[in-house]
Design an enzyme around this catalytic site. Structure first.
Site, mmCIF file in Angstrom:
data_model
loop_
_atom_site.group_PDB
_atom_site.id
_atom_site.type_symbol
_atom_site.label_atom_id
_atom_site.label_comp_id
_atom_site.label_asym_id
_atom_site.label_seq_id
_atom_site.Cartn_x
_atom_site.Cartn_y
_atom_site.Cartn_z
ATOM 1 N N HIS A 107 46.521 28.861 -21.263
ATOM 2 C CA HIS A 107 47.986 28.682 -21.258
ATOM 3 C C HIS A 107 48.360 27.615 -20.228
ATOM 4 C CE1 HIS A 107 52.299 29.824 -21.129
ATOM 5 N NE2 HIS A 107 52.161 29.562 -19.836
ATOM 6 N N GLU A 108 47.770 27.701 -19.037
ATOM 7 C CA GLU A 108 48.069 26.704 -17.992
ATOM 8 C C GLU A 108 47.552 25.325 -18.407
ATOM 9 O OE1 GLU A 108 50.200 27.553 -15.997
ATOM 10 O OE2 GLU A 108 50.011 29.716 -16.217
ATOM 11 N N HIS A 111 50.049 23.627 -20.503
ATOM 12 C CA HIS A 111 51.124 22.901 -19.796
ATOM 13 C C HIS A 111 50.669 21.484 -19.420
ATOM 14 C CE1 HIS A 111 54.088 26.010 -19.655
ATOM 15 N NE2 HIS A 111 53.338 26.846 -18.957
HETATM 16 ZN ZN LIG Z 1 53.574 28.837 -18.520
#
Ligand SMILES: [Zn+2]
Length: 234
Positions: A107-108, A111
């Site tokens: 998830h990171e 980004h």
């Molecule tokens: Zn996030």
């Protein structure tokens, strides 16, 4: 969040209810993410390597190979920082190989891939950061001054500033959802034995905290508009 400010409203039942609902909602979503995270921390991801290894591969394949990865203390403190262009992964997720670890790490990485590829909502969110910092640091003081001085212009300015931070929270939602979508897409394409449902569950739980925060802020904005909107006096 809003609880540091309730002192400014005095004994106001309406606002007290808003604060209590916000605290309850915040507490519930935090408890939910912690229990979901704990559950899937015990299930092996069946993907080669640790959270950091999987995130590294996702960065490299996603056109973000210049992004570094470091460890950060704490639990669920994971984040991507565009200032040093690094993923900061919590110890458990950096070293862990569970469904929860790889889901959060990816998830990171999502980004960082958004930043590298210029994802529109990500760019909009980044552009709003200075305005939001100013708004969050000043709106309560301006509201207080407006109420004390009985100056409608200041009260309205304070509400506009608060609305800026609500817009920011709303723009954050598609950014978070897209990062999770990228993580699940990456993992399901590469991890043949991965429990995709688990990865999804962890990331939906994480997104719920943002949804709860945004909902709370919308209610608070409606409250401010109802109480002070257009009048500038109590
Ligand atoms: Zn996030």
């Amino acid at each position: 969040m809003l609880y540091p400010y309730y002192g400014f409203y005095g004994f106001d039942t309406g606002y007290l209810i808003v604060v209590l609902v916000a605290l309850a909602l915040g507490g519930l979503t935090q408890a939910y993410i912690r229990s979901t995270y704990r559950k899937w921390s015990q299930v092996d991801a069946h993907v080669p390597g640790t959270g950091a290894d999987v995130a590294r591969r996702m960065l490299d394949e996603g056109g973000a190979s210049q992004v570094g990865i470091t460890r950060v203390a704490g639990t669920l403190t994971d984040h991507y920082d565009p200032r040093d262009n690094r993923l900061h992964l919590s110890d458990d997720n950096y070293r862990g190989a569970s469904v929860a670890s790889v889901a959060v790490a990816c998830h990171e990485a999502g980004h960082a891939v958004q930043a590298a590829r210029g994802f529109w909502f990500y760019r909009l969110r980044t552009a709003l950061v200075p305005a939001v910092n100013f708004a969050q640091g000043s709106w309560t003081l301006i509201l207080l001054l407006g109420v004390v001085l009985n100056f409608a212009g200041l009260v309205q300015a304070a509400i506009v500033l608060f609305a800026v931070s609500v817009v920011f929270q709303l723009v954050t939602l598609p950014v978070e959802i897209d990062a999770s979508r990228r993580a699940v897409a990456y993992l399901s394409a590469r991890g043949s034995g991965l429990d995709e449902k688990g990865a999804r569950e962890v990331l939906v739980a994480a997104a719920l905290t943002y949804v709860a925060g945004a909902l709370t802020s919308i209610v608070q904005l409606l409250y401010l508009l109802g109480r002070y909107g257009g009048r500038g006096e109590e």
